[in-house]
Write an enzyme that holds these catalytic residues in place. Structure first.
Site, mmCIF file in Angstrom:
data_model
loop_
_atom_site.group_PDB
_atom_site.id
_atom_site.type_symbol
_atom_site.label_atom_id
_atom_site.label_comp_id
_atom_site.label_asym_id
_atom_site.label_seq_id
_atom_site.Cartn_x
_atom_site.Cartn_y
_atom_site.Cartn_z
ATOM 1 N N SER A 71 -3.146 5.674 6.063
ATOM 2 C CA SER A 71 -3.822 6.196 5.126
ATOM 3 C C SER A 71 -4.819 7.389 6.062
ATOM 4 C CB SER A 71 -5.728 4.648 5.218
ATOM 5 O OG SER A 71 -6.470 5.137 4.557
ATOM 6 N N ASP A 94 -2.116 4.101 -4.338
ATOM 7 C CA ASP A 94 -2.436 3.062 -3.574
ATOM 8 C C ASP A 94 -1.924 1.005 -3.620
ATOM 9 O OD1 ASP A 94 -5.096 2.285 -1.881
ATOM 10 O OD2 ASP A 94 -6.184 1.703 -2.907
ATOM 11 N N GLY A 115 -1.803 11.865 3.413
ATOM 12 C CA GLY A 115 -1.387 12.618 2.342
ATOM 13 C C GLY A 115 -0.403 12.187 1.267
ATOM 14 N N LYS A 116 -0.494 10.974 1.270
ATOM 15 C CA LYS A 116 0.157 10.420 -0.040
ATOM 16 C C LYS A 116 -0.106 10.851 -1.533
ATOM 17 C CE LYS A 116 -0.241 6.049 1.630
ATOM 18 N NZ LYS A 116 -0.752 6.299 2.317
ATOM 19 N N HIS A 128 1.323 -0.816 -0.328
ATOM 20 C CA HIS A 128 0.444 0.092 -0.104
ATOM 21 C C HIS A 128 1.221 0.935 0.042
ATOM 22 C CE1 HIS A 128 -3.137 2.367 0.451
ATOM 23 N NE2 HIS A 128 -2.392 2.860 2.211
ATOM 24 N N GLY A 155 3.026 5.538 3.797
ATOM 25 C CA GLY A 155 2.630 5.607 5.230
ATOM 26 C C GLY A 155 1.002 5.584 5.107
#
Length: 302
Positions: free
Chosen positions: A155, A177, A158-159, A138, A153
């Protein structure tokens, strides 16, 4: 163990099927191809029988020089090991004897018009990627100035938003994702998408966007070599390290070590800019330059 069948090769490389048409379901599990040489003179101690066997001009011309009896003997010694298939390069002709043995033993005999060296290169690259060990993680995968980065990071941290900022600055999305990681070698990790999410970026409050449609084809690329693992975390007071040279940290994926960096998030902090700095700093290190070492040398000169 991952595998593909011979039919996939026929389709992918537009190969001509000369014999063994009913055996195209045979499985290929090895990523290297092999050109038999010593085997034609009876030496089989290290014969990789599970590999695709490629016959170039050198091998075919040698077979043409043999008598029918010698040729039948040498070819018979190879086909009895039942390799997945034989591929003849450079569109060579005069293969009646090969067709005979391959049909008798149920081994696909294929032909390409490509030159041997060129074909070996593209076939090896294809098999290496297709048969590589892989896992899904992920995160988000981006290419920043030619440098592949895996963003991780929790969920909602802020990826995807960070990736969007990087894309607007001229960098490229690889996957959002679900990131597929492929182990190409003990030192090489390839990042790509799973096909379903190709070009899509999920932005909270906005929804799905197609970055290629939104920002042009240069906003996306299919794959990249992963050289940095960056973890985005929530801000914690008094947790940032301000030393001149941080102790190297690494993440491991399928036993491949990747440099690891943690970047804490805080309103107003230019996270995309920090990622750009991390990528460029990694590149300088590969060139043998360390800013900390350079700074310490200057201090010693005073």
């Amino acid at each position: 163990m991952k595998a593909i069948d011979v039919q996939q090769l026929v389709t992918r490389f537009s190969l001509e099927v000369l014999a063994g048409e009913t055996e195209l379901h045979r499985k290929i599990t090895k990523s290297r191809v092999y050109r038999p040489g010593l085997e034609f003179v009876g030496y089989f101690e290290f014969f990789p029988q599970e590999h695709i066997q490629v016959l170039g001009k050198k091998e075919i011309n040698y077979l043409h020089t043999l008598t029918e009896e010698e040729r039948n003997l040498h070819i018979g010694n190879i086909v009895k090991y039942h390799p997945p298939c034989f591929i003849v390069t450079a569109g060579q002709e005069g293969l009646k004897y090969l067709k005979k043995y391959c049909n008798e033993e149920g081994i696909p005999l294929l032909r390409t018009s490509s030159l041997t060296t060129d074909f070996l290169g593209i076939m090896t690259a294809y098999l290496t990627k297709t048969l590589a060990e892989e896992i899904s993680v992920h995160g988000v995968c981006v290419n920043v100035a030619g440098i592949g980065i895996l963003l991780r990071g929790k969920s909602g941290v802020g990826k995807s938003e960070t990736a969007h900022t990087l894309i607007r600055r001229g960098h490229r999305l690889v996957a959002d994702d679900i990131v597929v990681l492929k182990k190409l070698s003990p030192q090489t990790l390839l990042g790509t998408h799973d096909g379903k999410t190709k070009e899509f970026l999920a932005l909270r409050s906005i929804g799905l966007v197609n970055v290629s449609r939104l920002y042009g084809r240069k906003a996306f690329q299919d794959e990249t070599r992963i050289v940095l693992d960056i973890e985005l975390t929530q801000w914690q007071n008094n947790c940032l390290n301000n030393e001149l040279e941080l102790t190297p940290r690494f993440s491991e994926y399928m036993n491949v070590s990747i440099p690891h960096i943690e970047i804490q998030l805080q309103p107003g902090r230019d996270v995309a800019g920090l990622i750009e700095a991390a990528a460029n700093n990694w590149y300088l290190r590969q060139q043998g330059y360390s800013a900390a070492e350079d700074f310490m040398k200057r201090l010693e000169m005073d």
